[in-house]
Scaffold this motif. Sequence first.
Motif, PDB file in Angstrom:
ATOM      1  N   ARG A  67      65.581  40.580 -10.909  1.00 18.89           N
ATOM      2  CA  ARG A  67      65.075  41.465 -10.178  1.00 18.89           C
ATOM      3  C   ARG A  67      65.407  40.938  -8.749  1.00 18.89           C
ATOM      4  O   ARG A  67      65.630  39.868  -8.375  1.00 18.89           O
ATOM      5  N   LYS A  68      64.879  42.145  -7.777  1.00 17.65           N
ATOM      6  CA  LYS A  68      64.993  41.911  -6.257  1.00 17.65           C
ATOM      7  C   LYS A  68      66.483  41.656  -5.816  1.00 17.65           C
ATOM      8  O   LYS A  68      66.256  41.209  -4.379  1.00 17.65           O
ATOM      9  N   GLY A  69      67.580  41.664  -6.330  1.00 20.26           N
ATOM     10  CA  GLY A  69      68.666  41.599  -5.842  1.00 20.26           C
ATOM     11  C   GLY A  69      69.068  40.257  -5.349  1.00 20.26           C
ATOM     12  O   GLY A  69      69.966  39.921  -4.760  1.00 20.26           O
ATOM     13  N   LEU A  70      68.602  39.248  -6.051  1.00 19.69           N
ATOM     14  CA  LEU A  70      69.045  37.962  -5.658  1.00 19.69           C
ATOM     15  C   LEU A  70      70.522  37.562  -6.098  1.00 19.69           C
ATOM     16  O   LEU A  70      71.251  36.670  -5.337  1.00 19.69           O
ATOM     17  N   GLY A  71      71.164  38.221  -7.159  1.00 18.99           N
ATOM     18  CA  GLY A  71      72.631  38.004  -7.235  1.00 18.99           C
ATOM     19  C   GLY A  71      73.263  38.556  -6.149  1.00 18.99           C
ATOM     20  O   GLY A  71      74.461  37.923  -5.884  1.00 18.99           O
ATOM     21  N   ALA A  72      72.930  39.504  -5.317  1.00 15.29           N
ATOM     22  CA  ALA A  72      73.627  40.046  -4.024  1.00 15.29           C
ATOM     23  C   ALA A  72      73.618  38.842  -2.894  1.00 15.29           C
ATOM     24  O   ALA A  72      74.425  38.524  -2.275  1.00 15.29           O
ATOM     25  N   VAL A  73      72.467  38.296  -2.742  1.00 14.49           N
ATOM     26  CA  VAL A  73      72.336  36.921  -1.850  1.00 14.49           C
ATOM     27  C   VAL A  73      73.379  35.859  -2.483  1.00 14.49           C
ATOM     28  O   VAL A  73      74.245  35.294  -1.560  1.00 14.49           O
ATOM     29  N   MET A  74      73.562  35.697  -3.579  1.00 19.17           N
ATOM     30  CA  MET A  74      74.539  34.640  -4.003  1.00 19.17           C
ATOM     31  C   MET A  74      75.977  35.326  -3.813  1.00 19.17           C
ATOM     32  O   MET A  74      76.869  34.410  -3.169  1.00 19.17           O
ATOM     33  N   GLY A  75      76.306  36.425  -4.024  1.00 21.77           N
ATOM     34  CA  GLY A  75      77.396  37.085  -3.802  1.00 21.77           C
ATOM     35  C   GLY A  75      77.730  37.078  -2.057  1.00 21.77           C
ATOM     36  O   GLY A  75      78.826  36.600  -1.825  1.00 21.77           O
ATOM     37  N   SER A  76      76.619  37.277  -1.308  1.00 20.38           N
ATOM     38  CA  SER A  76      76.810  37.142  -0.119  1.00 20.38           C
ATOM     39  C   SER A  76      77.369  35.663   0.451  1.00 20.38           C
ATOM     40  O   SER A  76      77.979  35.711   1.467  1.00 20.38           O
ATOM     41  N   LYS A  77      77.125  34.681  -0.050  1.00 24.72           N
ATOM     42  CA  LYS A  77      77.380  33.338   0.061  1.00 24.72           C
ATOM     43  C   LYS A  77      78.609  32.916  -0.475  1.00 24.72           C
ATOM     44  O   LYS A  77      79.086  31.840  -0.350  1.00 24.72           O
ATOM     45  N   ASN A  78      79.361  33.980  -1.280  1.00 28.93           N
ATOM     46  CA  ASN A  78      80.502  33.762  -1.837  1.00 28.93           C
ATOM     47  C   ASN A  78      80.505  32.675  -3.014  1.00 28.93           C
ATOM     48  O   ASN A  78      81.200  31.882  -3.404  1.00 28.93           O
ATOM     49  N   LEU A  79      79.076  32.392  -3.466  1.00 30.59           N
ATOM     50  CA  LEU A  79      78.759  31.608  -4.497  1.00 30.59           C
ATOM     51  C   LEU A  79      78.801  32.269  -5.877  1.00 30.59           C
ATOM     52  O   LEU A  79      77.994  33.095  -6.153  1.00 30.59           O
ATOM     53  N   LYS A  80      80.063  31.895  -6.663  1.00 27.05           N
ATOM     54  CA  LYS A  80      80.001  32.621  -7.996  1.00 27.05           C
ATOM     55  C   LYS A  80      79.171  32.075  -8.862  1.00 27.05           C
ATOM     56  O   LYS A  80      78.372  32.906  -9.671  1.00 27.05           O
ATOM     57  N   ALA A  81      78.863  30.612  -9.028  1.00 24.88           N
ATOM     58  CA  ALA A  81      78.048  29.999 -10.201  1.00 24.88           C
ATOM     59  C   ALA A  81      77.529  28.686  -9.510  1.00 24.88           C
ATOM     60  O   ALA A  81      78.089  28.133  -8.661  1.00 24.88           O
ATOM     61  N   ILE A  82      76.594  28.404 -10.238  1.00 22.50           N
ATOM     62  CA  ILE A  82      76.144  26.930 -10.350  1.00 22.50           C
ATOM     63  C   ILE A  82      76.085  26.417 -11.594  1.00 22.50           C
ATOM     64  O   ILE A  82      75.540  26.949 -12.573  1.00 22.50           O
ATOM     65  N   ALA A  83      76.960  25.267 -12.176  1.00 17.56           N
ATOM     66  CA  ALA A  83      76.917  24.795 -13.131  1.00 17.56           C
ATOM     67  C   ALA A  83      76.294  23.393 -13.423  1.00 17.56           C
ATOM     68  O   ALA A  83      76.558  22.350 -12.514  1.00 17.56           O
ATOM     69  N   ILE A  84      75.273  23.106 -14.257  1.00 18.94           N
ATOM     70  CA  ILE A  84      74.424  22.013 -13.944  1.00 18.94           C
ATOM     71  C   ILE A  84      74.418  21.168 -15.341  1.00 18.94           C
ATOM     72  O   ILE A  84      74.089  21.819 -16.340  1.00 18.94           O
ATOM     73  N   ARG A  85      74.340  19.904 -15.208  1.00 16.68           N
ATOM     74  CA  ARG A  85      74.030  19.013 -16.394  1.00 16.68           C
ATOM     75  C   ARG A  85      73.295  17.803 -15.892  1.00 16.68           C
ATOM     76  O   ARG A  85      73.677  17.313 -14.950  1.00 16.68           O
ATOM     77  N   GLY A  86      72.181  17.719 -16.635  1.00 21.30           N
ATOM     78  CA  GLY A  86      71.470  16.260 -16.237  1.00 21.30           C
ATOM     79  C   GLY A  86      71.275  15.385 -17.443  1.00 21.30           C
ATOM     80  O   GLY A  86      71.335  15.928 -18.712  1.00 21.30           O
ATOM     81  N   THR A  87      71.266  14.143 -17.157  1.00 21.49           N
ATOM     82  CA  THR A  87      71.323  13.038 -18.387  1.00 21.49           C
ATOM     83  C   THR A  87      69.797  12.173 -18.135  1.00 21.49           C
ATOM     84  O   THR A  87      69.614  11.368 -19.031  1.00 21.49           O
ATOM     85  N   GLY A  88      69.063  12.846 -17.123  1.00 25.70           N
ATOM     86  CA  GLY A  88      68.065  11.851 -17.005  1.00 25.70           C
ATOM     87  C   GLY A  88      66.602  12.365 -17.841  1.00 25.70           C
ATOM     88  O   GLY A  88      66.864  13.200 -18.663  1.00 25.70           O
ATOM     89  N   LYS A  89      65.399  12.038 -17.242  1.00 24.07           N
ATOM     90  CA  LYS A  89      64.431  12.367 -18.072  1.00 24.07           C
ATOM     91  C   LYS A  89      63.340  12.583 -17.081  1.00 24.07           C
ATOM     92  O   LYS A  89      63.331  12.107 -15.845  1.00 24.07           O
TER      93      LYS A  89
END
Lengths: 96, 623
Positions: free
Chosen positions: B187-209
């Motif tokens: 909700r609240k259009g947070l996808g548009a904020v990402m789009g306005s930054k030209n940010l398509k995605a964040i991919a994340i992988r963690g190996t810590g604890k």
Amino acid sequence: MIQVKVHTILNLKKILGRGDIDLTMKEGSTVKDVLMTMVETYGDSLTDQLFDSEGGLLPYIRLMVNGRDIVFLEKKMETALQEGDEVLILPPVGGG
Amino acid sequence: MYQGGYTGKILRINLGSQTAKVEETPEPMANDFIGGAGFGIKLLFDEVKANTDPLGPDNKLIFASGPLSGTNVPCTSRMSVTSRSPLTGAVGMALSGGYFPVELKWAGYDAMIIEGKSEEPVYVSIKDGDVKFRSAKKLWGMKTTDTQQIIKNDLHDQNVRVACIGPAGENKIKIASIINEWRAVGRKGLGAVMGSKNLKAIAIRGTGKVAVADKEKLKAARKVFTEAMKESEVLYPVFANTGTPMVVDATSAIGIFPTRNYMTTGEYNAAETLGVEVQMTRNVGSEPCYGCPVGCSQLKLAKTGAYEGILTEGPEFETMYSYGGVTGVDNIDAVIAADRLADELGLDTISSGVSIAFAMELYEKGILTKEDTGGIELNFGNDQAMITILKQMAYRQGIGGLLADGTKAAAEKIGKGSEKYAMHVKGLELPAYDVRGAKAHGLNYATSYTGADHCRGYAFQEIFGIPVPYEVDRFSAEGKGKLTKWNQDIRTATTDAPGMCAFLFDMAVVGIAAQNTASLLEAVTGLTFTPDDILVAGERINNLARAFNVREGFTRADDTLPERILTEPLKGGASKGNYISRDELDLMLDEYYTARGWDVATGAPSREKLAELGIEYVADQLN
Ligand code: SF4
């Protein structure tokens, strides 16, 4: 005699086989009378869902008359029903 | 200093300079704001100045998981995403589950602040301390499932977790969502904020604890929590099998499941076509969030007509409302298809459905004509029209383009008195409860810092009849101010901030929530928390969020409800005759502001209250 509607959902509906039941009750019948009539008709499977081993209504069963929780009706379970009243018997729910 | 729960690091990513740096998670922030939404709101208030364009480079997007996320406490894979909402101009905060929230922690971060704007489409990949900016040119235009898969392929890592936008976010649609796995920061259009930054995605992988301060203490606290889960009459016996759709049946029974843009709520039983029984015929499995033994999340397969073969996660209760009840659609398979389509395009299912329902009413009233709709017969119940318009919305085409920024913006463009049929508060469309039959829930919509949001101060007393902290008459306005404050504070502090699935609150720990959170937090972090501290933290977070909105110009006048809710009594069902009159709303607001220690005339937090909560610096910015 008066006509009263009973509406229920989910597991209680399953036990009754349908969500809406029309009951013909004596004038002056109460919410409690409706429950007793239902239990007589549907037996242990319904009793187990509504009452504890001492016969008390399980605390999470929500009863309403015409949409109002009976806890806010002066006579609670002893509330006398009128012609056309709808009694809601709701099992515990969650998850909105 | 905290010894566990927090990783101690915040990742700051600047998309303009394509740089990343690591900052320390300040202990006072951990103590006072707990984490998750608390961190998001604190960082937003401090870092995003008044009047920042929500879709400009100075707005920030803050991802934050809670201190419990990534530990072995069940149902704690939760993250908040916070920004200034382009839809409302107020705080935009929404939560999601799945796996991304725990990966963020395992990668070593309590939060991630995204700022600036990339010149070209980009995605960011994070593997522990390694942060890379990668071109997203080939991903631009791609739907969300494909985007996630292509990124996994590119990174040669099928276990990486991706949060991304679809075409709607790229096109800065103000009701665009962010999708991670099968789940949505909806909700609240947070996808548009990402789009306005030209940010398509964040991919994340963690190996810590995630470290735990006191393992023995945690074992004991966890036991209390899991016992409460086991004792619940609903959680495992019902909810684990049916998921949220059972609420269609429950709200229909008490006459508050909205139908046909709130024109016909209670007049027919929508549960007959959209309720649990029908839903179960489409169930093909579940897709739980990380570390959840409940697994409410259902996979459903459409089985008929043009929709046959479409699989989705959900539709959740809210979507049964937005693509079912409120649009008058009674075809479960159409709802499944629309849910999938919205998630693929990256659209909020609630706001998009309610916006379409709004247009349906206007069409039936003759305010919109076939000329306006491009020939679409936009009557209630027309599922094909709904699907067509959803697609249009994501690309700002046709009538969908008119509706793409929600009902408030659409009503402003359409005029002709249409605003009175627009079901929103502060620009955010109403979720699935006709609050004419649940008045504290209505007050929560009016006062929630995000607009009409069921997740902030959910009035479970009214909806489910749970008598905590006491029994509540859903039709009464009296006493609702105090109750709403409590509902908002406790939920913020026990779910949104520590990172706990909100369903566990209602269905397992409701009677012991503050104590449960305090015990878990103490054990995990090594900090000291009493139940009172927890409630005060909730109050502090709500005050700071309110202060952000006041700084943006919001006042008491914005704490209102749609005209229909304030003037039209419900015409049928178990809540018949009820509505929230303007006098009742005023009474509830007076009581609410008084309970909060806010100015009753303006709705602004007082300096005294802010000082009492240890955030007096905020008061200097409210004049
Ligand atoms: S109960 Fe449902 S939403 Fe909550 S953590 Fe489990 S699967 Fe996720």
